[in-house]
Enzyme design. Structure first.
Site, PDB file in Angstrom:
ATOM      1  N   CYS A   1       0.830  -1.198   0.000  1.00  0.00           N
ATOM      2  CA  CYS A   1       0.000   0.000   0.000  1.00  0.00           C
ATOM      3  C   CYS A   1       0.865   1.249   0.000  1.00  0.00           C
ATOM      4  CB  CYS A   1      -0.845  -0.002   1.260  1.00  0.00           C
ATOM      5  SG  CYS A   1      -1.625  -1.576   1.582  1.00  0.00           S
TER       6      CYS A   1
ATOM      7  N   ARG B   1       1.135   2.272  -5.913  1.00  0.00           N
ATOM      8  CA  ARG B   1       1.486   1.244  -4.924  1.00  0.00           C
ATOM      9  C   ARG B   1       0.292   0.381  -4.546  1.00  0.00           C
ATOM     10  NH1 ARG B   1       6.202   2.270  -2.485  1.00  0.00           N
ATOM     11  NH2 ARG B   1       5.603   0.949  -0.741  1.00  0.00           N
TER      12      ARG B   1
ATOM     13  N   TRP C   1      -3.580  -2.001  -1.334  1.00  0.00           N
ATOM     14  CA  TRP C   1      -3.544  -3.179  -2.184  1.00  0.00           C
ATOM     15  C   TRP C   1      -3.776  -4.332  -1.231  1.00  0.00           C
ATOM     16  CZ3 TRP C   1       0.496  -7.111  -3.307  1.00  0.00           C
ATOM     17  CH2 TRP C   1       0.151  -7.918  -4.391  1.00  0.00           C
TER      18      TRP C   1
ATOM     19  N   ASN D   1       1.336  -0.070   5.982  1.00  0.00           N
ATOM     20  CA  ASN D   1       1.774  -0.799   4.784  1.00  0.00           C
ATOM     21  C   ASN D   1       2.629  -1.965   5.256  1.00  0.00           C
ATOM     22  OD1 ASN D   1       2.766  -1.762   2.366  1.00  0.00           O
ATOM     23  ND2 ASN D   1       4.435  -0.277   2.336  1.00  0.00           N
ATOM     24  N   GLY D   2       2.246  -3.163   4.912  1.00  0.00           N
ATOM     25  CA  GLY D   2       3.009  -4.342   5.347  1.00  0.00           C
ATOM     26  C   GLY D   2       2.047  -5.425   5.815  1.00  0.00           C
TER      27      GLY D   2
ATOM     28  N   GLU E   1      10.965 -10.902 -21.409  1.00  0.00           N
ATOM     29  CA  GLU E   1      10.565  -9.568 -20.953  1.00  0.00           C
ATOM     30  C   GLU E   1       9.441  -9.003 -21.829  1.00  0.00           C
ATOM     31  OE1 GLU E   1      10.237  -5.981 -18.872  1.00  0.00           O
ATOM     32  OE2 GLU E   1      10.772  -8.064 -18.381  1.00  0.00           O
TER      33      GLU E   1
ATOM     34  N   LYS F   1       5.715  -7.933 -20.427  1.00  0.00           N
ATOM     35  CA  LYS F   1       5.132  -6.596 -20.634  1.00  0.00           C
ATOM     36  C   LYS F   1       3.755  -6.714 -21.277  1.00  0.00           C
ATOM     37  CE  LYS F   1       7.025  -4.690 -18.384  1.00  0.00           C
ATOM     38  NZ  LYS F   1       8.146  -5.312 -17.766  1.00  0.00           N
TER      39      LYS F   1
ATOM     40  N   GLU G   1       1.161  -8.354 -18.757  1.00  0.00           N
ATOM     41  CA  GLU G   1       0.761  -7.644 -17.541  1.00  0.00           C
ATOM     42  C   GLU G   1      -0.084  -6.411 -17.811  1.00  0.00           C
ATOM     43  OE1 GLU G   1       3.800  -5.929 -14.981  1.00  0.00           O
ATOM     44  OE2 GLU G   1       5.249  -6.079 -16.613  1.00  0.00           O
TER      45      GLU G   1
ATOM     46  N   HIS H   1      10.020 -28.534 -28.874  1.00  0.00           N
ATOM     47  CA  HIS H   1       9.771 -29.616 -27.901  1.00  0.00           C
ATOM     48  C   HIS H   1       8.399 -29.485 -27.241  1.00  0.00           C
ATOM     49  CE1 HIS H   1      13.951 -30.681 -28.495  1.00  0.00           C
ATOM     50  NE2 HIS H   1      14.244 -29.412 -28.332  1.00  0.00           N
TER      51      HIS H   1
ATOM     52  N   LYS I   1       3.130  -1.929  -8.021  1.00  0.00           N
ATOM     53  CA  LYS I   1       4.493  -1.621  -8.434  1.00  0.00           C
ATOM     54  C   LYS I   1       5.544  -2.424  -7.690  1.00  0.00           C
ATOM     55  CE  LYS I   1       7.636   0.350 -10.795  1.00  0.00           C
ATOM     56  NZ  LYS I   1       7.805  -0.172 -12.120  1.00  0.00           N
TER      57      LYS I   1
HETATM   58  C1  AGP Z   1       7.438  -5.788 -14.049  1.00  0.00           C
HETATM   59  O1  AGP Z   1       6.882  -4.946 -14.985  1.00  0.00           O
HETATM   60  C2  AGP Z   1       6.615  -5.975 -12.845  1.00  0.00           C
HETATM   61  N1  AGP Z   1       6.258  -4.764 -12.241  1.00  0.00           N
HETATM   62  C3  AGP Z   1       7.182  -6.972 -11.850  1.00  0.00           C
HETATM   63  O2  AGP Z   1       7.376  -8.188 -12.491  1.00  0.00           O
HETATM   64  C4  AGP Z   1       8.496  -6.540 -11.186  1.00  0.00           C
HETATM   65  O3  AGP Z   1       9.541  -6.588 -12.106  1.00  0.00           O
HETATM   66  C5  AGP Z   1       8.803  -7.494 -10.027  1.00  0.00           C
HETATM   67  O4  AGP Z   1       7.758  -7.410  -9.092  1.00  0.00           O
HETATM   68  C6  AGP Z   1      10.136  -7.167  -9.366  1.00  0.00           C
HETATM   69  O5  AGP Z   1      10.104  -5.892  -8.819  1.00  0.00           O
HETATM   70  P1  AGP Z   1      11.466  -5.260  -8.252  1.00  0.00           P
HETATM   71  O6  AGP Z   1      12.402  -5.060  -9.390  1.00  0.00           O
HETATM   72  O7  AGP Z   1      11.022  -3.966  -7.626  1.00  0.00           O
HETATM   73  O8  AGP Z   1      11.996  -6.219  -7.228  1.00  0.00           O
END
Ligand code: AGP
Length: 607
Positions: free
Chosen positions: A2, A28, A75, A101-102, A479, A483, A486, A502, A602
């Protein structure tokens, strides 16, 4: 995961300021929001489930009395995103309000003890237990600060907390264990938040609250104490170089597009890192018995690409490991000769920090690469490098990925030099090429964005995509897939192209889109073979190719031609950019908000 925010103003209303601060933290978490203020000995509270703009429309979050208050954007981890589970949480008499947060791991047993004492709980959250504990402590203790201190001593898990109470209505008491917490200092006001952008428009003077510390904000300023022995801690604010607008969109429709376009500038900054830390980290890598490259998500893909770099340039064998599997996969074999190079843009990802903790307990050396000064990773690393990408607000990591690759490339080149594994000329060529990457990235963004946008329109209705590459390009394929998935929510697969025979090739039918990442490298003949295999089964071939690659142009249905002229080991940065843009425009085609993809946040600070 959060975002928390709090402020004390000399004059004026705190609620609109808290509202604005939470907007800056919405990346967040954004499933519910709430604000509590104190005025005239009463706590006013407004909260509901939904995004900030929606809740503001229903409740007018600006219209609350008082010059002091706290706020939260959520969140969900404990308790579904319903109004009663939104923060702030209060005690039985609504005289104490808490934002958190936590995760409080021992909340269940604490709650049952409090229920036995007659406390009535209104939510299913772990956080609410804190408000009732402070209420309980205040029955015996006259000091609100002392009551918070005694409360946090009972908490297990992670927390960044900000608490207000009518008992001492001109104070905000905050505490930190693992989850990030920063304080902002201005002449006529004080701020506390999960992240700097929240108060950057008010002040660029900020200080980090460390693990195991409490900070009390009041009209007399801020005071920091160690929770354990209450030792007073003197810490001066540092100047934050980020301009307030850095946290704003600068005219782009979304943070993600702004951050993709920011990459040339950020890549230049990443080439200006402090030599001494790069050299120190290179020395640790050179002396390491075994090296694990540990991370999650996009950061893991940077590690995977780096494993090829370290092997090809420095003859250093490394193990790229997905952090959430580290303990199971290597937990028992890690020892004092092990080195973990840990990559995390936020520096707060719980799975990554758990891997670090398990390795530290076995005396392994931890090296950190992160984007956030003062993040937990910087505190648990023997040496760390802050990659200078600036704040990344879009949930989908873009500029932080290319900056990570740039730093890891610099380390691999330095190690190659230190080990004399590569000729002097080649080192010079690599260093010169690295310096050219920001310009190459700029040229790709300026000249290819429109073409990518057209491809997104053409393939906008496709149900699934394949991403294929060989060698380092297989990390770029992963990657590109992440992208797209997500932010456009299109199910997609990525494989080292050789693996596609395979099994995955069984999915191919007429018109099935397969994106090939094809830098001119030692895998060329093989990747052309893979393209032919897919084409023979009717796949639509979309190829990311080097300039004037006529051979693949003839095979592809569509292609993005980029002019790099870079050595193959530096190909991931230019080749990922068209894939970032493709994902962005596919998300737009689908009517999604690329900055706030569903179910994601994030930085994932829960395991
Ligand atoms: C990537 O676009 C995502 N937001 C997610 O996979 C992210 O890379 C992952 O949670 C790792 O985050 P970090 O680099 O802050 O540890």
């Amino acid at each position: 995961m959060c975002g928390i925010f709090g402020c004390i103003l000399k004059t004026g209303q705190a609620a609109p300021v808290i509202h604005e601060g939470l907007k800056k933290l919405e990346y967040r978490g954004y499933d519910s929001v709430g604000i509590a203020t104190i005025d005239d000995g009463n706590i006013s509270l407004k909260k509901d489930s939904g995004k900030i703009d929606e809740v503001h429309q229903w409740h007018n979050l600006d219209d609350m009395p008082g010059r002091l208050g706290v706020g939260h954007t959520r969140w969900a981890t404990h308790g579904a995103p319903y109004q009663e589970n939104a923060h702030p949480h209060t005690d039985c008499k609504n005289q104490i309000a808490v934002v958190h947060n936590g995760i409080i791991e021992n909340f269940a047993e604490l709650k049952s003890e409090l229920v036995e004492k007659g406390h009535i709980f209104k939510s299913k959250t772990d956080t609410e237990v804190i408000a009732h504990l402070v209420e309980e402590k205040l029955k015996k203790l006259s000091s609100f600060v002392e009551a918070v201190r005694e409360t946090v001593k009972m908490l297990e898990g992670s927390y960044a907390l900000a608490i207000i109470s009518v008992a001492e209505p001109n104070k905000i008491v905050c505490a930190r264990k693992e989850s990030p917490l920063v304080v902002g200092v201005a002449d006529d006001s004080l701020y506390v938040a999960s992240d700097v952008p929240a108060f950057l428009s008010k002040t660029n003077k900020s200080l980090v609250i460390e693990n195991g510390e409490i900070v009390v904000l009041s009209d007399n300023g801020y005071q920091i104490h160690k929770i354990g022995d209450w030792q007073s801690v003197i810490r001066k604010p540092e100047l934050i170089e980020w301009a307030p607008e850095a946290a704003e969109k600068q005219g782009y429709p979304h943070f993600m597009l702004k951050e993709i376009h920011e990459q040339p500038i950020r890549l230049r900054d990443t080439l200006r890192l402090q030599d001494k830390y790069l050299e120190l980290m290179t020395t640790f890598l050179d002396r390491a018995g075994e090296v694990f490259l540990v991370a999650c998500g996009t950061s893991y893909h940077a590690c995977l690409a780096a494993s090829y770099l370290f092997s090809k340039l420095s003859f250093l064998a490394t193990h790229p490991v997905i952090a959430s599997e580290f303990v199971e996969q290597h937990g028992k074999s890690v020892n004092i000769d092990s080195t973990l190079l840990v990559v995390s843009q936020s520096g707060e990802t719980a799975d990554t920090l758990e891997a670090v903790e398990s390795a530290r307990l076995r005396a392994a050396t931890v090296l950190g690469l992160t984007n956030i000064v003062g993040s937990t990773l910087t505190r648990v690393s023997r040496v760390y490098i802050v990659q200078q990408s600036g704040p990344e607000i879009g949930v989908a990591a873009t500029k932080t990925f290319t900056s990570q690759i740039s730093v890891l490339s610099q380390l691999a080149i330095r190690l190659a030099k230190k080990r004399g594994k590569v000729s002097h000329t080649e080192i010079e060529d690599l260093e010169e090429s690295l310096e050219r990457i920001p310009d190459i990235a700029e040229e790709i963004i300026e000249t290819k964005e429109q073409k990518v946008k057209e491809l997104a329109k053409k393939y906008g209705n496709q149900k699934c995509f394949f991403f294929l590459g060989r060698g380092m390009a297989s990390a770029v394929a992963l990657e590109g897939k992440l992208k797209l998935m997500e932010i456009s929510y299109i199910p997609s697969l990525a494989y080292p192209a050789g693996e596609s025979k395979h099994g995955p090739i069984s999915l191919i039918e007429s018109g099935f889109p397969v994106i090939f990442i094809c830098p001119r490298d030692s895998t060329r003949r093989s990747i052309i073979g893979n393209i032919m295999e897919m084409k023979a089964r009717g796949a639509s071939i979309i190829a990311i190719i080097e300039k004037d690659d006529e051979e693949i142009k003839k095979l592809a249905d569509d292609y993005i031609e980029i002019d790099t002229g870079l050595p193959e080991v530096l190909s991931p940065i230019p080749f990922v950019i068209p894939l970032q843009l493709f994902a962005y425009y596919m998300s737009i085609e689908r009517g999604n908000d690329p900055d706030k993809p569903r179910n994601l946040a994030k930085s994932v600070t829960v395991k």
